[in-house]
Design a protein around this motif. Structure first.
Motif, short mmCIF file in Angstrom:
data_model
loop_
_atom_site.label_atom_id
_atom_site.label_comp_id
_atom_site.label_asym_id
_atom_site.label_seq_id
_atom_site.Cartn_x
_atom_site.Cartn_y
_atom_site.Cartn_z
N ASP A 6 0.82 -1.23 0.00
CA ASP A 6 0.00 0.00 0.00
C ASP A 6 0.85 1.27 0.00
N GLN A 7 2.16 1.16 -0.20
CA GLN A 7 3.00 2.36 -0.25
C GLN A 7 2.79 3.11 -1.56
N LYS A 8 2.83 4.43 -1.49
CA LYS A 8 2.70 5.26 -2.69
C LYS A 8 3.98 5.17 -3.52
N LEU A 9 3.82 4.84 -4.79
CA LEU A 9 4.97 4.65 -5.67
C LEU A 9 5.21 5.85 -6.59
N ALA A 10 4.14 6.43 -7.09
CA ALA A 10 4.28 7.53 -8.04
C ALA A 10 2.99 8.32 -8.09
N SER A 11 3.09 9.52 -8.58
CA SER A 11 1.90 10.35 -8.76
C SER A 11 2.04 11.13 -10.06
N VAL A 12 0.91 11.49 -10.63
CA VAL A 12 0.88 12.25 -11.88
C VAL A 12 0.46 13.68 -11.57
N CYS A 13 1.28 14.61 -12.04
CA CYS A 13 0.92 16.02 -11.88
C CYS A 13 -0.05 16.43 -12.99
N GLY A 34 -0.59 21.67 -21.82
CA GLY A 34 -0.07 20.35 -21.48
C GLY A 34 -1.15 19.28 -21.60
N LYS A 35 -0.72 18.08 -21.97
CA LYS A 35 -1.66 16.96 -22.11
C LYS A 35 -1.60 16.07 -20.87
N PRO A 36 -2.73 15.53 -20.46
CA PRO A 36 -2.72 14.66 -19.26
C PRO A 36 -1.83 13.43 -19.46
N ALA A 37 -1.06 13.10 -18.45
CA ALA A 37 -0.22 11.90 -18.47
C ALA A 37 -0.96 10.76 -17.79
N LYS A 38 -0.58 9.55 -18.14
CA LYS A 38 -1.20 8.37 -17.55
C LYS A 38 -0.22 7.66 -16.63
N LEU A 39 -0.73 7.10 -15.56
CA LEU A 39 0.10 6.33 -14.64
C LEU A 39 0.52 5.02 -15.31
N ALA A 40 1.80 4.75 -15.27
CA ALA A 40 2.33 3.52 -15.89
C ALA A 40 2.22 2.37 -14.90
N ARG A 46 -1.51 -0.77 -8.23
CA ARG A 46 -2.90 -0.38 -8.49
C ARG A 46 -3.04 1.12 -8.32
N ILE A 47 -4.03 1.67 -8.99
CA ILE A 47 -4.32 3.10 -8.85
C ILE A 47 -5.14 3.31 -7.58
N ASP A 48 -4.79 4.29 -6.81
CA ASP A 48 -5.45 4.57 -5.54
C ASP A 48 -6.90 5.01 -5.81
N PRO A 49 -7.89 4.26 -5.28
CA PRO A 49 -9.30 4.65 -5.52
C PRO A 49 -9.62 6.03 -4.97
N ALA A 50 -8.95 6.40 -3.87
CA ALA A 50 -9.22 7.70 -3.27
C ALA A 50 -8.50 8.83 -3.98
N CYS A 51 -7.47 8.50 -4.74
CA CYS A 51 -6.69 9.51 -5.47
C CYS A 51 -6.27 8.92 -6.81
N PRO A 52 -7.02 9.12 -7.84
CA PRO A 52 -6.74 8.50 -9.14
C PRO A 52 -5.39 8.89 -9.75
#
Length: 349
Positions: A6-13, A34-40, A46-52
């Protein structure tokens, strides 16, 4: 880097609005937003449900970016040194050593190996890539074999066999490095002195050799994994030829018994037949081995795109090798220089 579940690995600005610019004449240059980036998201993430915009780890393990996505692999962590307190390490996946790998203790892993300290005289067999933040040092009794890339702080008196590329942050002293792709040594002012570097595609160094004229070999255009196969094939051919020569000698001796004045033993004819059959089989095997040897030679050596790049200089005693062609430097050269094979001659540009 080890991560917990459950540790945070990365985030998209989020993307920002473009800021208009100006031309030399004062005109306005419109900018794109700027164009939206996608989480790799990769394996075991998994993508955090509380913070996409955040990526979390599903398991405890070792995180890495594989070139396309972020993934977490199950790993074994050694909190200190690999020594008498742990014994040899054998694990099917990634291994992280937070201390050193001490002399005489071996590490075998099916995934990546990361050592936060130094590696001494040890045998390391790695199914993935290797990272040693400090150095691989010792008395020449250590050997690292890796199927992925190898990244080292420095290396002294040791051997590295890598199925991909080798990168060394500082110097390489009296060591042997074999790489299927490239070898890059970033050390400055000294990159490599003593030993031998062999790469299929390219070698890049800043300074090679020293003022004492220490012999340093740089060889390109050779796939060391295929030369190993070639060496084995040649040994098999030599052994087969020796056995064949003994059979032919025995065949002649039995044939002389048959044609002699004395009556030959009763089993002479049967032995001659068996030996003849064995000779035919050996000749077939020898022909197959010779064809296999030629096939290996065809792919083991390729000099069309291989080269050696020297950024600052090379001292006398440096030996450039392209297969059977050698060029020994008699005097110092100053870089940047590129060494390659043109026709049948080694040229320095």
């Amino acid at each position: 880097t080890s991560v917990s579940k459950d540790q945070k690995l990365a985030s998209v600005c989020p993307p920002t609005k473009g800021v208009a610019g100006k031309t030399l004449t004062g005109g306005v240059l419109d900018a794109s937003d700027g164009k939206p980036a996608k989480l790799a998201a990769g394996a075991n993430t998994r993508i955090d449900p509380a913070c996409p915009d955040c990526l979390l780890s599903n398991i405890e393990g070792v995180v890495r970016f594989n070139g396309n996505s972020i993934e977490v692999n199950e790993g074994f962590t050694v909190e200190g040194n690999v020594d008498f307190s742990t014994g040899h390490i054998k694990y099917e996946k990634d291994v992280l050593v937070k201390g050193d790998v001490k002399s005489g203790f071996d590490v075998q892993c099916g995934g990546d190996l990361q050592v936060c300290g130094t590696i001494e005289d040890s045998n390391l067999t790695i199914g993935g890539s290797a990272l040693c933040r400090y150095g691989f040092i010792g008395q020449g009794k250590g050997c690292m074999t890796a199927e992925g890339n190898v990244n080292l702080g420095f290396i002294k008196n040791q051997t590295v066999r890598c199925w991909m590329s080798v990168n060394v942050a500082r110097e390489v002293i009296n060591s042997s490095i074999f790489a299927r792709n490239t070898i890059t040594i970033h050390g400055s002012p000294l990159s490599a002195a003593g030993g031998a570097l062999t790469a299929r595609d390219q070698i890049i160094v800043n300074t090679v050799g020293n003022r004492s004229g220490t012999k340093t070999i740089l060889e390109v255009g050779v796939d060391f994994t295929k030369t190993d196969d070639l060496f084995k094939a040649e040994n098999e051919i030599n052994e087969l030829k020796a056995n064949l020569a003994r059979l032919i000698k025995a065949q002649k001796e039995y044939q002389q018994l048959q044609t002699g004045t004395k009556k030959p033993p009763g089993n002479t004819t049967a032995m001659v037949s068996k030996i003849s059959t064995a000779i035919d089989r050996y000749k077939e095997n020898l022909e197959e081995l010779e064809m296999r040897k030629k096939a290996i030679e065809a792919i083991a050596f390729n000099f069309s795109r291989s080269n050696i790049k020297i950024n600052r200089g090379a001292f006398s005693g440096t030996l450039f090798k392209f297969g059977g062609r050698h060029l020994l430097l008699r005097e110092e050269i100053t870089g940047p220089k590129t060494v390659c094979l043109r026709g049948q001659e080694i040229r320095i540009f």
